[in-house]
Design a protein around this motif. Structure first.
Motif, PDB file in Angstrom:
ATOM      1  N   ASP B 367     -22.595  19.223 -27.029  1.00  0.00           N
ATOM      2  CA  ASP B 367     -21.635  20.634 -26.867  1.00  0.00           C
ATOM      3  C   ASP B 367     -22.466  21.357 -25.971  1.00  0.00           C
ATOM      4  O   ASP B 367     -21.815  22.161 -25.213  1.00  0.00           O
ATOM      5  CB  ASP B 367     -21.267  21.116 -28.092  1.00  0.00           C
ATOM      6  CG  ASP B 367     -20.283  20.431 -29.081  1.00  0.00           C
ATOM      7  OD1 ASP B 367     -19.766  19.420 -28.520  1.00  0.00           O
ATOM      8  OD2 ASP B 367     -20.221  20.989 -30.142  1.00  0.00           O
ATOM      9  N   LEU B 368     -23.666  21.519 -26.263  1.00  0.00           N
ATOM     10  CA  LEU B 368     -24.600  22.554 -25.325  1.00  0.00           C
ATOM     11  C   LEU B 368     -24.604  21.876 -23.820  1.00  0.00           C
ATOM     12  O   LEU B 368     -24.914  22.696 -22.974  1.00  0.00           O
ATOM     13  CB  LEU B 368     -26.129  22.745 -25.792  1.00  0.00           C
ATOM     14  CG  LEU B 368     -26.069  23.433 -27.397  1.00  0.00           C
ATOM     15  CD1 LEU B 368     -27.505  23.453 -27.908  1.00  0.00           C
ATOM     16  CD2 LEU B 368     -25.487  24.723 -27.097  1.00  0.00           C
ATOM     17  N   SER B 369     -24.157  20.691 -23.730  1.00  0.00           N
ATOM     18  CA  SER B 369     -24.135  20.253 -22.268  1.00  0.00           C
ATOM     19  C   SER B 369     -22.483  20.178 -21.875  1.00  0.00           C
ATOM     20  O   SER B 369     -22.295  19.402 -20.835  1.00  0.00           O
ATOM     21  CB  SER B 369     -24.865  18.936 -22.420  1.00  0.00           C
ATOM     22  OG  SER B 369     -26.245  19.016 -22.799  1.00  0.00           O
ATOM     23  N   GLY B 370     -21.633  20.775 -22.585  1.00  0.00           N
ATOM     24  CA  GLY B 370     -20.493  20.884 -22.121  1.00  0.00           C
ATOM     25  C   GLY B 370     -19.426  20.178 -22.901  1.00  0.00           C
ATOM     26  O   GLY B 370     -18.234  20.067 -22.662  1.00  0.00           O
ATOM     27  N   ALA B 371     -19.788  19.463 -23.727  1.00  0.00           N
ATOM     28  CA  ALA B 371     -19.004  18.400 -24.470  1.00  0.00           C
ATOM     29  C   ALA B 371     -18.291  19.215 -25.541  1.00  0.00           C
ATOM     30  O   ALA B 371     -18.769  20.514 -25.773  1.00  0.00           O
ATOM     31  CB  ALA B 371     -19.749  17.132 -25.070  1.00  0.00           C
ATOM     32  N   PHE B 372     -17.269  18.736 -26.309  1.00  0.00           N
ATOM     33  CA  PHE B 372     -16.843  19.385 -27.469  1.00  0.00           C
ATOM     34  C   PHE B 372     -16.573  18.111 -28.328  1.00  0.00           C
ATOM     35  O   PHE B 372     -15.396  17.800 -28.507  1.00  0.00           O
ATOM     36  CB  PHE B 372     -15.558  20.051 -26.941  1.00  0.00           C
ATOM     37  CG  PHE B 372     -15.422  21.117 -28.025  1.00  0.00           C
ATOM     38  CD1 PHE B 372     -16.113  22.006 -28.685  1.00  0.00           C
ATOM     39  CD2 PHE B 372     -13.960  21.022 -28.763  1.00  0.00           C
ATOM     40  CE1 PHE B 372     -15.703  22.803 -29.938  1.00  0.00           C
ATOM     41  CE2 PHE B 372     -13.726  21.785 -29.902  1.00  0.00           C
ATOM     42  CZ  PHE B 372     -14.614  23.009 -30.395  1.00  0.00           C
TER      43      PHE B 372
END
Lengths: 423, 423
Positions: B367-372
């Motif tokens: 998530d911290l790289s843009g995933a969810f």
């Protein structure tokens, strides 16, 4: 096909109110320094017109959902129309766009219309259409930072979806983000998104309009870049919805497009997209545009009613928006009312409103035909009931099957008259 | 290209265990009447092989997200590989598939790998990969009903996503649906979906496995059609994920594919898709397959550990699954373990597990790289950490940057040895 490399496409900010102010898209500027009006992105139309309609269609179709990175994105597949001079390595894309255009067959049958389509802009990485604009804005910031501009973070006020999109695109590109949310007015599901994506999340004891005022203060210095829809870069991504709709309908415009309206940037974007399609010869006529407001948050509707019609120069008085199920459009002081009014005027449009009951009923009815409509979509769907009775027979049948009340019937007749339909 | 009309493609049910039982896809049958084994959809491979690899690629690319209805769907764009003889007017499609294949650049950099991709199968109408199989199953039911077969409703047991997909596709086609959910084990968001789409929703005081037993009773008579993944029609839609992944990587297979495993139908589907791609000449090698289970719901992992390796004929003992954040794979008696084991054997695969801490950490890091990432994706991501150290340098760097504990380090080394990598 005309080779793309032979034509140099470009775009720049200009004052949307008509001053001769211009600035490059990498300048940190949101309003015209002369008149304080909003900016818009203007394209070199002469360059765009050097490619003809069929060639544009072929280019876009060849890329749609499939082309080499990042052209498989619904937004970046139209890069020449969006932000032509952006360096490809600075594109921050999560394959936004290319969303389904669903035919609501059962719903259409129920209300007596053959063709009702739902553009599912929320079938995307963060779950809302905000991805379409945010990919453009965050890509621009990445380009600015690559050029050494000292932007430390990107900030926005939000009712939920904007902050999710900002946080995701910033996380994907390693750019810090700050989001301001009205405490208690954002669903937990929406709150989890920016937190997960590592944004600095601040909940303020105010409404969206209050958060908007704070974020404008925060972004007075150029090291905090403003991501709200006041920023006209987002409009460029959002206008690709019009291109996709036309493309998915075989390069024709629908008769009517209904869009829910809160801050009103998206209504302006949709209009801009259709105007460009027509100008460049990809469709041969414009659709008519309906901006659908929740009755509880209807400053544009009120202004248009008061003035007796929508004109681009209409002043929209701010109101205090009441609570609505359509919480993302619970906005009393829409930033982009001028943008929307210009689109409404150009697309021979209307502004209408839906009550809480109407929006809930419409969403529920669409769900029973397989949709899964949020309350905002419900606002638009409610107006498909009110506005799309294009034939008297359908109108009568709908009245019978939908148990339309006499009060509503009178209102429908009034609307039909305004539309110049037989009553 | 070989014209499609010159070749007659067809598919039928056959016993997956090797009996010579066969039945048409419109027959109401879920298990082999001789051996009680599951069925699988078998295709006329001679017919499929009459078109060569490049021609298949060209056909699929021409349709991808763009072709005439329903070929713009990721599933129906591969109709010849899915359900060739289905009448097009009976297709119930909501433009499923065509989902993003996201490169997790920041995440890959953090763990020391160049290429980590996330196939976002949940970016679809109901929000999960279940749409891919349900479009096939509900289309088959529509065809059966069009032929006058007395199917009154379609039913499933679910931990949430399956019921949402079933309810939506049934609503879109006007077919009644019944869903059985374990009370208190399904999120409100997931409960709202089948209710909104007009399904008959029954919450039972049991777990998923209990709901599964009840729905199998319900569907003993042919007027209630069973929609669980035991029904092999769904596998045909789900296997198109493999085709899309290869297509999005320019018709190559990835080195490894990691998939979370609960009821294990999807692992079987993915394997089936890659085998078909290889057989028909669209890719030149198979990926290796990792089935990722939550440690709290790991019957397949236990069975493989006990046997010292994955073999297609391995017996998987049912267990009582403990609570896991990955609630949709909290399944102790997986229906499709044989399907998964066959795929693992054919794709030189492995079965691994992730603890609650590992799956949560992995999802948060992505998530911290843009995933969810949902917890189920977290299970797969956790194993990307454990399994994808393909070079010693990356392994060492990851150990340093990720603060891998000595305990984990020993485990990683053991896994690397099993994979035949340098340690």
């Amino acid at each position: 096909m005309t080779p793309s490399s032979n034509i140099v496409f470009s775009a720049w900010f200009r004052c949307a109110e008509g001053c001769d102010f211009r600035a490059p898209l990498t300048e940190v500027v949101y309003r015209c320094p002369r008149c304080q009006g909003l900016l818009e992105v203007e394209h070199d139309m002469d360059a765009l017109r050097r490619r003809n309609g069929p060639d544009w269609k072929a280019l876009f179709e060849g890329r749609f959902r499939g082309g080499a990175w990042p052209y498989g994105s619904g937004v970046w597949g139209k890069k020449e129309w969006v932000y032509p001079q952006l360096a490809t390595e600075n594109v921050v894309s999560m394959y936004e766009g290319g969303t389904p255009l669903l035919r609501l067959e059962g719903y259409g049958r129920a209300i007596g219309l053959r063709d009702v389509w739902l553009k599912e802009c929320g079938v995307t990485h963060t779950g809302s259409f905000k991805d379409l604009g945010m990919t453009v804005l965050v890509s621009a910031v990445k380009e600015m930072r690559a050029r050494g501009m000292p932007i430390r973070a990107v900030a926005c006020a939000s009712t939920g979806d904007t902050s999710a999109a900002l946080a995701a695109y910033c996380a994907a590109s390693g750019i810090p983000s700050v989001v301001l949310l009205p405490r208690g007015k954002v669903s937990t599901a929406q709150l989890v998104q920016p937190v997960s994506n590592g944004a600095l999340v601040l909940e303020l004891d105010t409404d969206f309009d209050g958060c908007m005022r704070v974020v404008q203060e925060l972004s007075r210095t150029p090291d905090i870049y403003l991501a709200n829809s006041m920023n006209s870069l987002r409009i460029e991504g959002q206008k690709t919805v019009a291109v996709e709709v036309a493309q998915q309908l075989g390069w024709t415009s629908p008769d009517w497009v209904i869009i829910p309206g809160g801050n009103l940037g998206n209504a302006g974007a949709l209009g801009k997209g259709f105007l460009l399609l027509k100008d460049l010869g990809l469709v041969d006529r414009l659709p008519r545009l309906v901006v659908a407001q929740a009755e509880n948050a209807n400053p544009l509707y009120r202004a248009v009613q008061r003035a007796g019609g929508a004109r681009a120069d209409l002043a929209v008085e701010p109101i205090t928006a009441a609570t609505t199920l359509a919480s993302a459009i619970q906005i009393g002081a829409p930033v982009s009312s001028r943008r929307a009014l210009r689109a409404i005027e150009a697309l021979d449009g209307l502004v209408e409103q839906a009550s809480e009951q109407e929006l809930a009923d419409a969403a529920a009815r669409a769900d029973l035909s397989g949709a899964f409509a949020c309350p905002h979509t419900g606002v638009a769907l409610a107006l498909s009931l009110l506005l799309l009775f294009v034939a008297q027979s359908a109108f009568r049948r709908a009245r019978r099957t939908m148990k339309v009340e006499d009060r509503d019937f009178a209102r429908l007749q009034e609307i039909r008259q305004r539309l110049g339909m037989d009553t």
